[in-house]
Design an enzyme around this catalytic site. Sequence first.
Site, mmCIF file in Angstrom:
data_model
loop_
_atom_site.group_PDB
_atom_site.id
_atom_site.type_symbol
_atom_site.label_atom_id
_atom_site.label_comp_id
_atom_site.label_asym_id
_atom_site.label_seq_id
_atom_site.Cartn_x
_atom_site.Cartn_y
_atom_site.Cartn_z
ATOM 1 N N SER A 158 0.845 -1.195 0.000
ATOM 2 C CA SER A 158 0.000 0.000 0.000
ATOM 3 C C SER A 158 0.876 1.239 0.000
ATOM 4 O O SER A 158 2.015 1.210 0.477
ATOM 5 C CB SER A 158 -0.879 0.027 1.254
ATOM 6 O OG SER A 158 -0.074 0.195 2.408
ATOM 7 N N ASP A 159 0.343 2.323 -0.547
ATOM 8 C CA ASP A 159 0.975 3.607 -0.264
ATOM 9 C C ASP A 159 0.833 3.850 1.242
ATOM 10 O O ASP A 159 0.001 3.215 1.907
ATOM 11 C CB ASP A 159 0.348 4.733 -1.090
ATOM 12 C CG ASP A 159 1.302 5.930 -1.228
ATOM 13 O OD1 ASP A 159 2.230 6.057 -0.400
ATOM 14 O OD2 ASP A 159 1.113 6.746 -2.140
ATOM 15 N N TRP A 160 1.633 4.741 1.766
ATOM 16 C CA TRP A 160 1.722 4.916 3.225
ATOM 17 C C TRP A 160 0.397 5.413 3.810
ATOM 18 O O TRP A 160 0.051 6.575 3.696
ATOM 19 C CB TRP A 160 2.879 5.871 3.540
ATOM 20 C CG TRP A 160 4.191 5.177 3.769
ATOM 21 C CD1 TRP A 160 5.055 5.431 4.796
ATOM 22 C CD2 TRP A 160 4.799 4.118 3.018
ATOM 23 N NE1 TRP A 160 6.145 4.579 4.721
ATOM 24 C CE2 TRP A 160 6.008 3.772 3.650
ATOM 25 C CE3 TRP A 160 4.418 3.389 1.878
ATOM 26 C CZ2 TRP A 160 6.846 2.749 3.180
ATOM 27 C CZ3 TRP A 160 5.261 2.383 1.411
ATOM 28 C CH2 TRP A 160 6.450 2.084 2.061
#
Length: 816
Positions: free
Chosen positions: A303-305
Site C-alpha cells: 500500500s501507499d503509506w
Amino acid sequence: MAPVMSKLLSGLLLTSIAAAQDFGSGGRNDDDFSYVQPLNTTILTQYGSSPAVLPSPNITGVGGWEDAMAKAKAFVALLTLEEKKDMVTGTSGPCVGNIIAIPRVGFPGLCLQDGPLSIRVADYASVFEAGVTAASTWDRDLLYERGYALGEEFKAKGAHIFLGPVAGPLGRSAYSGRNWEGFAADPYLTGIAMQETIKGVQDAGVQATAKHYIGNEQETQRNPTFLTNGTTGEVDQEAVSANMDDRTFHELYLWPFANAAHVNCASFMCSYQRLNGSYACQNSKALNGVLKTELGFQGYVMSDWGGTHAGVAAIESGLDMDMPGGIGAYGMNWAAGSFFGGNITQGVNNGTIDISRVDDMILRIMTPYYFLGQDKDFPTVDPSGADLNTFSPRSTWIHEFNLTGESSRDVRGNHGEMIRRHGAEATILLKNVNNALPLKAPKSIAVFGNDAGDDTQGYLNQVDFEYGTLSAGGGSGTGRLTYLITPLDAVKTRAAKDNALVQYWLNNTLITSSEVSDLWIPKTPEVCLVFLKTWAEEGADRAHLEVDWDGNEVVESVTKYCNNTVVVTHSSGINVLPFADNPNVTAILAAHYPGQESGNSIVDVLYGDVNPSGRLPYTIALNGTDYNAPPTTAVNTTGIDDWQSWFDEKLEVDYRYFDAHNISVRYEFGYGLSYTTFEMTDLSSEALATDITSEPEDLPILPGGNPALWETLYNVTLTVTNTGDVDGATVPQLYVSFPEDTTPSGTPPRQLRGFSKAFLAPGESQKVGFELMRRDISYWDIISQQWLIPAGDITLSAGFSSRDLKLVSKITPVAA
Ligand SMILES: *[C@@H]1O[C@H](CO)[C@@H](O)[C@H](O)[C@H]1NC(C)=O
Ligand SMILES: *[C@@H]1O[C@H](CO)[C@@H](O)[C@H](O)[C@H]1NC(C)=O
Ligand SMILES: *[C@@H]1O[C@H](CO)[C@@H](O)[C@H](O)[C@H]1NC(C)=O
Ligand SMILES: *[C@@H]1O[C@H](CO)[C@@H](O)[C@H](O)[C@H]1NC(C)=O
Ligand SMILES: *[C@@H]1O[C@H](CO)[C@@H](O)[C@H](O)[C@H]1NC(C)=O
Ligand SMILES: *[C@@H]1O[C@H](CO)[C@@H](O)[C@H](O)[C@H]1NC(C)=O
Ligand SMILES: *[C@@H]1O[C@H](CO)[C@@H](O)[C@H](O)[C@H]1NC(C)=O
Ligand SMILES: *[C@@H]1O[C@H](CO)[C@@H](O)[C@H](O)[C@H]1NC(C)=O
Ligand SMILES: *[C@@H]1O[C@H](CO)[C@@H](O)[C@H](O)[C@H]1NC(C)=O
Ligand SMILES: *[C@@H]1O[C@H](CO)[C@@H](O)[C@H](O)[C@H]1NC(C)=O
Ligand SMILES: *[C@@H]1O[C@H](CO)[C@@H](O)[C@H](O)[C@H]1NC(C)=O
Ligand SMILES: *[C@@H]1O[C@H](CO)[C@@H](O)[C@H](O)[C@H]1NC(C)=O
C-alpha cells in the site's frame, strides 16, 4: 455477488463495501464509463457483468522466478502465524518502511526507502535528476544507467526496496503536484522509462516498486478527510475517485505499468485515491483482475503509506503488504495497530482469512528477494538513516532493531559526474535566435533571478524557499543534498577561464522594482542569464502554470535593456512561457530538476561543451487554460462520496488532445532544438511476422500479459544525418495513426510508438530502427477484452517532434 458481499462485510472495515464495486467491462457493448457510482447498491446489484474479482491469484513464479519461488516456499514453511503476520505488516523502524527481522530463521528484515530520485533518508547519498528530467533525454541507456546507479546506492545503504519509479501520475493534468516524480505525459515514453529504470535498479540487486497504481492523477483529496482532527476516525469525505473507462484505463494509465510487470518489477504500490469508486488498495478488479491475472504480475502489492483502508477486504482484493503498518495517512498513528498485523492472526484463527492467501502474500514478497540474491551478503541498514528518519523516529519503535555496520557510509561513488552528464543531456533548448547559444566566451555576463544562487534559507531537502536554485521538488520524492552546484557557482567558474566580468542580482523583487540598467556597470552585458524556478510537491497540486516568484516580470525587466537575454527554467514540468515571443529573449532552456550538479549541467550546455538534445516529454500550450483535464480541486457538496474526478477526456491527454482538436501550441510534445541540424530519409518497414491476425494468439500469460502482445511484428527504419557542423544527438520519433473506420471513435490522431536517440558527428548518418510490437499497433477492445490490430492501413509518421513530421508511410498488418 451475495456471498462475496457478506464475506467482505464480515471483514474489518470502514470501506469494505467498496471492494465489491470494482469496474470492468466483460460483456459490455458500448464505450460508456464502466465505473459504478459509489455506494449505490441498486447499481451494484445491477452490475452483474462486472463482479469483484476473487480470489486473489497465487504466484506461480512463471517467467524466470521459479527457482526463487521454491526458496521462498521453503522459507514460508518455517514460519509461525505470528511471524507470517509480521512479514506482511510494516512497522516503525530505521527505514521509511520496515519489515522486522526473524532471527530464528536467519531473515534480517526488509528496509524500504524513498524515493524516485535519491535515497532520501540518508547522508552521503547522491541526488539524481528527477523523473521528468530523465525522461526529457529520451535516452534508454541513460535511464538504465540512472536506475543502476540508484540501485547501487540503495544497496550500499542496506535498503532492499527502492520506492520508485513512478508511472502514476502519468500527467493527465498539467497541474498535478507529482508529475515531476514520474516521466512523461505519454504512456509509451513512460513505459520505456519505467522498464529501463526497473531493469537498472534490479540489476544492481535492489527491488523496484512501480507506483502509484493506478489513477493517481491529482494530489487534491488523494486521501479521505476525517470528521475529527487527525488522520483516523470517522470519515468526513472519502478520497477522490478517479473514474475512467476501460479503454482509457488500458491504453493510457495501465500501459506503462504493463512495461513494469513485463520486466519483473518486484513490487507495485497501490495508490491513495479511489479508482472507479473503490480504494485502489482494495480494488479487486485492478489488483486481482488486471495486475495479477491479465498482466501475470508475480511480485507483491504494497500500500501507499496509509493507503490501506481495510483488512480482510484489502487482502482478498489483492493487497499483499500494509505499509507503513500503522493507521492514518499523514502523521502515522503507530499505536492504533494495523488493518493487517494482529487482525490477520485473528482473521486466520476465526476462519475469515484462508492461510493460503497469507502464504501467497509472503511468497510474493520473498520470491523477488531470493531472485535478486538479497539473502546473500546484503549490506546492513546504515545506522545513520535511523537518526535522520523523521517519519518513524526511534521514540516510535515498537520492535528491536540491531543496527550494525559502518554508520554514514558514503555511497556516492563517482555518480556526481554521471548526474552532471544526465542534467546536460536532459536540458531542452526551446528557443535559440541570433546565434545566442552556445556562448562564445563572453567577457561580460549578468546573472538574474532567485533560482541562480544558493539556498540561503537552509535545509538539505528542497523546500519552496524564495532564494535558492531548485534541483528537486518536495515531499517523499525529494532528496537530501550533500552538496549543490548552483548555476551562479558554475557560471563564475566557467567565466573565469575567459577572465569575464560576472555581475549578479538574485532578488526578484529588486529586479522587478528597479530599472535594470541602473544595476549594471559600466555598460550592457553581452549576455543576460535569467534563472527562474517553479516549485511542486507531493500533497498539493500546482495553482498555476507560470514560473514562480514573478519570473515573467523579471524577464520583462531584464529584456527592457538587454537584447540578448537567455532564460533558464528549473521547474517541475509545464510552464507557459509568455516571454517566448519577446525578441530580446534570444534563448530559452528548460532544465527541470537536474539534481546535485545542476549548475555544471546547465553551464555545459550554455557554453556548448554539451550540445542540447533534450526533448519535451509534454506539450507547452500557448495558454494555461488550453489544457484539458484539470484536477478536481473542489466539490460544493458535503456528501461522503462527492469527490469524483471524471476522466471524460478519455484518451485526449496532452498532445493527443491538442492534435485531435487542431489547437496551436507553443512547443509541442517531442520538441527540442540543437546547435546542429539533422535530416531524416528512407522510412521503410519490414514485417517480421507473416499471417498477422487482428487478435493476438491466446498464449499462456507471462509477466506483462499475453506474450503475443510483446512480439515484434515490424521493424521500421530510417536514416538520420547530422547536416550541421558540430557533434550532436537527436531523437527521431515514430507516431502511429490508426484507420478511422476500423477503430472506435476517440482514437487519437497520432500516438508515439517509437523513438531512438542518435549521437552523430557532422556529416555522419545512422540507420535507426523502431521495433513495433503487437501492442504498439493495437487498441484495447472493450467488448472482446483484447488488444486488437485494426484492419486496414496504419499510417506511420516519423519526425523530430509530434508536429515536425518529415516522413510518412503505411503498413497493412490486417487487410481491410
Ligand atoms: C442508484 O442507481 C439507480 C439506477 O441507475 C438510480 O435509479 C438511483 O437513483 C441511484 N441511487 C442513488 C442514491 O444515487
Ligand atoms: C493457492 O494455493 C493454495 C495451495 O497452496 C490453494 O489452496 C488455493 O486454492 C490457491 N488459490 C488460488 C486462488 O488458486
Ligand atoms: C481541529 O483543528 C483546527 C485547526 O487546528 C482547530 O481550530 C479545531 O479546534 C480543531 N477541532 C477539534 C474538534 O479538535
Ligand atoms: C485491527 O484493525 C482495526 C481497524 O479496523 C484497528 O483499530 C485495530 O487496532 C487492529 N488490530 C490490531 C491488533 O492491529
Ligand atoms: C474474524 O477476524 C477478523 C479480523 O480481525 C474480524 O474482522 C472478524 O470480525 C472476525 N470474525 C468473527 C466471526 O469473529
Ligand atoms: C539482536 O541481536 C541480539 C544479540 O546478537 C540477538 O539476540 C537478537 O535476536 C537480535 N535481534 C534482531 C531483531 O535481530
Ligand atoms: C529584496 O529587494 C527588496 C526590494 O528592494 C527588499 O525590500 C528586500 O529586503 C530584498 N530582500 C533581501 C532578502 O535582501
Ligand atoms: C530590447 O532591448 C533594446 C535594448 O537593446 C531595447 O531598446 C528594446 O526596447 C528592447 N525590446 C523589448 C521588447 O523589450
Ligand atoms: C543589442 O544591444 C547591443 C548593446 O546594447 C547593441 O550593440 C546591438 O546592436 C543590439 N542588437 C540588436 C539586434 O538590437
Ligand atoms: C488565456 O486564456 C484566458 C481565458 O481564455 C484569457 O483570459 C487570458 O487572457 C489568456 N492569456 C493569455 C496570456 O493569452
Ligand atoms: C461550485 O460552485 C461555484 C459557485 O456556484 C461554481 O462556480 C463552481 O463551478 C462549483 N464547483 C464545482 C466543482 O461544482
Ligand atoms: C531493426 O533495424 C535496426 C536498424 O537497422 C537494427 O539495428 C535492428 O537490429 C533491427 N531489429 C530487428 C528486430 O530486426
